[in-house]
Enzyme design. Structure first.
Site, PDB file in Angstrom:
ATOM      1  N   CYS A 191       0.793  -1.235   0.000  1.00  0.00           N
ATOM      2  CA  CYS A 191       0.000   0.000   0.000  1.00  0.00           C
ATOM      3  C   CYS A 191       0.826   1.286   0.000  1.00  0.00           C
ATOM      4  CB  CYS A 191      -0.986  -0.015   1.160  1.00  0.00           C
ATOM      5  SG  CYS A 191      -2.122  -1.431   1.108  1.00  0.00           S
ATOM      6  N   HIS A 245      -3.881   6.761   3.608  1.00  0.00           N
ATOM      7  CA  HIS A 245      -4.204   5.541   2.877  1.00  0.00           C
ATOM      8  C   HIS A 245      -5.660   5.184   3.134  1.00  0.00           C
ATOM      9  CE1 HIS A 245      -4.245   1.621   1.222  1.00  0.00           C
ATOM     10  NE2 HIS A 245      -4.077   0.964   2.353  1.00  0.00           N
ATOM     11  N   ASN A 263     -10.173  -0.273  -0.669  1.00  0.00           N
ATOM     12  CA  ASN A 263      -8.718  -0.217  -0.522  1.00  0.00           C
ATOM     13  C   ASN A 263      -8.077  -0.576  -1.858  1.00  0.00           C
ATOM     14  OD1 ASN A 263      -6.012  -0.591   0.063  1.00  0.00           O
ATOM     15  ND2 ASN A 263      -6.355  -1.811   1.906  1.00  0.00           N
TER      16      ASN A 263
END
Length: 330
Positions: free
Chosen positions: A115, A255, A285
């Site tokens: 990520c 994030h 996500n």
């Protein structure tokens, strides 16, 4: 040697057309819209078509970023693609993007940092441009995680979506651009978020596929605890490294993994909600694409102004984290 200030001069994003809602997932696995929304904040996510690959979306995002920056393929001399879902194990997806763009002067490689991968790529590109090795870099975060999740595992399939985000980095005026960065890892936590098979430890085989070892495996509670801790710690570290304070932040781009993680970090930092970008309700996500997509949308919506202090912060598999502090503008 003079160190040049480096900043983002163009942003772009690309997402699939197909929208998969929580209500759609109710018909696929034992879950509910209410359960997903209250625990993650996600309402829907985008899913790529079966024939599409990461490079398809990386290319679209790259072209949009280049158009905004006003650069041609011939000007790009470095391409970094952050991804854990490359088109194939080799060659690098960045090389495929280089060929499709016609950026024949550019060095190209992939970077695997899950990520925070896009942040890692931006730091690598910044250092290369600051020292004069390169002049114009393209940093892409792209993931088609829909192709790596077990659609029968309700703990993971509800979380992820597909997307790409890209940025052009170039020298900028003194006082603008990237002011500081923080990267870190706690490798002992690698077992909390990983894909067991498909590498040299467990090469792909009929057995690994039958056991579902090529899917994403996650220890949700451990990842949550790690994320809540590092998101605000990294934010504080990166602004202090720039000689600033959390109160100086004009926009935080975290994030987009879980709204509870974001809310916890924002509360601990003492930031007003209007200073925080949240779009995970629409995309889920998207791993390394998460921050460049959120930043692109914030810029499009007029939430980023010249001179603003923008902080990007992320965490992910590794376990790793990264943060950037930028003074927006050219």
């Amino acid at each position: 040697m003079k160190i040049r200030p480096v900043g983002i001069t163009g942003l772009g994003m690309a997402v699939p057309e197909r929208v998969l809602t929580n209500h759609d997932l109710e018909r696929m696995v034992d879950t509910s819209d209410e359960w997903i929304r209250t625990r993650t904040g996600i309402r829907e996510r985008r899913i790529a078509a079966p024939h599409e690959a990461s490079s398809d979306y990386a290319l679209r995002a790259a072209r949009e970023a280049m158009a905004q920056a006003g650069v041609t393929p011939e000007q790009i001399d470095l391409i970094i693609c952050a991804t854990v879902t490359p088109d194939m194990p080799m060659p690098a997806t960045a090389a495929l993007v280089q060929a499709a763009l016609g950026a024949h002067r550019a060095a190209a490689f992939d970077l695997s940092a899950a990520c925070p991968g896009w942040i890692y790529g931006v730091v690598m590109a910044q250092q290369s441009i600051a020292t004069g090795l390169y002049d114009c870099a393209l940093v892409i975060g792209v993931e088609l995680l829909s192709k790596m999740v077990n659609w029968q595992d309700r703990k993971t399939c509800v979380l992820f979506g597909d997307a790409a985000g890209a940025a052009v980095l170039q020298p900028v005026s003194e006082g603008r651009g990237i002011l500081s960065s923080v990267l870190g890892a706690e490798g002992a936590g690698h077992c909390h978020l990983y894909t067991p098979a498909g590498g040299s430890r467990l090469p792909a085989s009929p057995e690994t596929v039958a056991q579902g070892l090529h899917y994403v495996h996650m220890n949700g509670p451990e990842v949550f605890k790690f994320a809540v801790r590092v998101m605000d710690e990294a934010t504080v570290q990166v602004v202090e490294k720039a000689g600033l304070t959390v109160g100086d932040i004009d926009l935080l781009v975290p994030h987009q993994a879980n709204v509870r993680i974001i809310d916890s970090a924002v509360k601990r930092l003492g930031l007003a909600p209007e200073k925080v970008v949240v779009n995970l309700d629409r995309y889920g996500n998207t791993s390394s694409a998460s921050i460049p997509v959120a930043l692109t949308e914030a810029l499009t919506e007029g939430r980023v102004r010249d001179g603003d202090l923008v902080v990007c912060v992320s965490f992910g598999a590794g376990l790793v984290w990264g943060a950037l502090a930028l003074r927006w503008g050219r």
